[in-house]
Design an enzyme around this catalytic site. Structure first.
Site, mmCIF file in Angstrom:
data_model
loop_
_atom_site.group_PDB
_atom_site.id
_atom_site.type_symbol
_atom_site.label_atom_id
_atom_site.label_comp_id
_atom_site.label_asym_id
_atom_site.label_seq_id
_atom_site.Cartn_x
_atom_site.Cartn_y
_atom_site.Cartn_z
ATOM 1 N N TYR A 53 0.816 -1.216 0.000
ATOM 2 C CA TYR A 53 0.000 0.000 0.000
ATOM 3 C C TYR A 53 0.848 1.264 0.000
ATOM 4 O O TYR A 53 0.421 2.298 -0.518
ATOM 5 C CB TYR A 53 -1.035 -0.026 1.140
ATOM 6 C CG TYR A 53 -2.154 -0.975 0.791
ATOM 7 C CD1 TYR A 53 -3.112 -0.603 -0.154
ATOM 8 C CD2 TYR A 53 -2.221 -2.257 1.319
ATOM 9 C CE1 TYR A 53 -4.119 -1.479 -0.534
ATOM 10 C CE2 TYR A 53 -3.224 -3.143 0.950
ATOM 11 C CZ TYR A 53 -4.170 -2.749 0.022
ATOM 12 O OH TYR A 53 -5.156 -3.619 -0.366
ATOM 13 N N HIS A 104 -14.433 2.107 -0.676
ATOM 14 C CA HIS A 104 -13.347 1.203 -0.299
ATOM 15 C C HIS A 104 -12.216 1.920 0.451
ATOM 16 O O HIS A 104 -11.089 1.441 0.479
ATOM 17 C CB HIS A 104 -12.803 0.481 -1.536
ATOM 18 C CG HIS A 104 -13.810 -0.441 -2.161
ATOM 19 N ND1 HIS A 104 -13.734 -0.894 -3.459
ATOM 20 C CD2 HIS A 104 -14.940 -0.995 -1.647
ATOM 21 C CE1 HIS A 104 -14.762 -1.689 -3.711
ATOM 22 N NE2 HIS A 104 -15.521 -1.760 -2.640
ATOM 23 N N GLY A 170 -16.043 3.187 -15.755
ATOM 24 C CA GLY A 170 -14.817 2.427 -15.539
ATOM 25 C C GLY A 170 -14.823 1.433 -14.401
ATOM 26 O O GLY A 170 -13.889 1.403 -13.607
HETATM 27 N N1 APR Z 1 -11.664 4.624 -19.234
HETATM 28 C C1 APR Z 1 -12.776 4.043 -18.720
HETATM 29 N N2 APR Z 1 -12.830 2.762 -18.329
HETATM 30 C C2 APR Z 1 -11.698 2.032 -18.455
HETATM 31 C C3 APR Z 1 -10.498 2.558 -18.972
HETATM 32 C C4 APR Z 1 -10.504 3.934 -19.374
HETATM 33 N N3 APR Z 1 -9.419 4.530 -19.887
HETATM 34 N N4 APR Z 1 -9.552 1.580 -18.962
HETATM 35 C C5 APR Z 1 -10.156 0.483 -18.446
HETATM 36 N N5 APR Z 1 -11.453 0.741 -18.152
HETATM 37 C C6 APR Z 1 -12.469 -0.142 -17.567
HETATM 38 C C7 APR Z 1 -12.314 -1.612 -17.888
HETATM 39 O O1 APR Z 1 -12.915 -1.904 -19.154
HETATM 40 C C8 APR Z 1 -13.069 -2.270 -16.729
HETATM 41 O O2 APR Z 1 -14.459 -2.379 -17.010
HETATM 42 O O3 APR Z 1 -12.376 -0.052 -16.170
HETATM 43 C C9 APR Z 1 -12.861 -1.255 -15.583
HETATM 44 C C10 APR Z 1 -11.846 -1.689 -14.551
HETATM 45 O O4 APR Z 1 -12.333 -2.798 -13.842
HETATM 46 P P1 APR Z 1 -11.559 -3.359 -12.552
HETATM 47 O O5 APR Z 1 -10.097 -3.403 -12.850
HETATM 48 O O6 APR Z 1 -12.235 -4.590 -12.136
HETATM 49 O O7 APR Z 1 -11.758 -2.168 -11.469
HETATM 50 P P2 APR Z 1 -12.982 -1.917 -10.482
HETATM 51 O O8 APR Z 1 -14.269 -2.326 -11.104
HETATM 52 O O9 APR Z 1 -12.850 -0.522 -10.004
HETATM 53 O O10 APR Z 1 -12.639 -2.907 -9.295
HETATM 54 C C11 APR Z 1 -13.471 -2.926 -8.174
HETATM 55 O O11 APR Z 1 -11.957 -4.400 -7.058
HETATM 56 O O12 APR Z 1 -9.868 -5.096 -6.421
HETATM 57 C C12 APR Z 1 -10.947 -4.393 -6.057
HETATM 58 O O13 APR Z 1 -11.120 -2.887 -4.326
HETATM 59 C C13 APR Z 1 -10.713 -2.968 -5.669
HETATM 60 O O14 APR Z 1 -12.236 -1.068 -5.881
HETATM 61 C C14 APR Z 1 -11.653 -2.177 -6.562
HETATM 62 C C15 APR Z 1 -12.698 -3.211 -6.925
#
Ligand code: APR
Length: 226
Positions: A53, A104, A170
């Site tokens: 972290y 989170h 996203g």
């Molecule tokens: N603009 C918009 N969306 C994007 C971009 C971009 N430039 N690049 C990637 N993405 C999208 C991907 O297509 C995907 O749908 O962002 C999303 C990312 O998904 P994850 O990596 O799963 O992130 P998230 O949904 O925020 O994860 C949720 O998981 O690990 C935990 O606690 C962590 O808060 C996090 C939670």
């Protein structure tokens, strides 16, 4: 005043240089979640978790908000806006959003390892082993780990239930309970999603299949000109 509720995930900060979790070059690819983001990991090897972290905090402090973050802040000129974010960065705040709910946690703060309600600002990027809370327990990052409760989820659900317009940006919607928030938005409320790779969605969303820095400013300028 119309209330716009925005749910953001790692994708909104991707173009600020912060990795998402589940894209092909995602953060979790290089790490085993069980080793760094669970209470068990903290019990097993707190120094490793702290270091993980600390590195995340360093990247966050070096990153800058992008056009998607700042477009959302501009919305406040015309609408009541609540940003619910799954992100632990502070880029929404630094872009000027004033009403941000961190589902989170937020990595710029520390948290008592005995009482999650005791949180403190961190000076700089490094939280050291040996730094203690007022109860005498080791300080950890103020983030919600897998297997921990999400204390803000009820507040977030109530906000979603009152939305007049909803925007999702996203997020892969892979992680619950956050992913379930879309189900609290009433069915007749207009819903938009901005994501270059649209995840499965339970209800009717207007899909903007673009990166956040392109899709969000476009949508926001339409809403501001309405
Ligand atoms: N603009 C918009 N969306 C994007 C971009 C971009 N430039 N690049 C990637 N993405 C999208 C991907 O297509 C995907 O749908 O962002 C999303 C990312 O998904 P994850 O990596 O799963 O992130 P998230 O949904 O925020 O994860 C949720 O998981 O690990 C935990 O606690 C962590 O808060 C996090 C939670």
């Amino acid at each position: 005043m119309k209330h716009i509720v925005v749910l953001t995930g790692a994708g909104i900060s991707a173009e600020s240089g912060l990795k998402t979790f589940r894209d092909s070059d995602g953060l979790w690819e290089g790490y085993d979640i069980e080793e760094v983001a669970t209470p068990q990991a903290w019990r097993r090897n707190p120094a490793l978790v702290q270091e993980f972290y600390n590195m995340r905090r360093k990247s966050v402090l070096e990153a800058k908000p992008n056009l998607a973050h700042s477009a959302l802040a501009e919305l406040e000129g015309k609408y009541k806006v609540t940003v619910i974010t799954q992100n632990i960065d502070d880029l929404h705040e630094r872009a000027g959003s004033t009403n941000v709910l961190h589902l989170h946690g937020i990595i710029t703060r520390s948290q008592s390892s005995l009482n999650p309600n005791l949180t403190y600002p961190i000076d700089g990027w490094e939280l050291k082993m040996g730094e203690k809370c007022e109860l005498g327990s080791q300080l950890r990052a103020h983030v919600v780990w897998f297997g921990e409760a999400v204390p803000m989820i009820e507040d977030a659900a109530l906000v979603c239930a009152k939305a007049d317009l909803f925007i999702l940006v996203g997020s892969s919607l892979a992680v619950y309970p956050a992913a379930g928030l879309v189900n609290y938005v009433p069915w007749k409320v207009p819903k938009y999603i901005v994501d270059p790779n649209i995840p499965y969605l339970p209800s009717d969303f207007i899909k903007i299949e673009e990166k956040a820095t392109i899709g969000v400013p476009k949508l926001i300028s339409e809403l501001l000109n309405e």
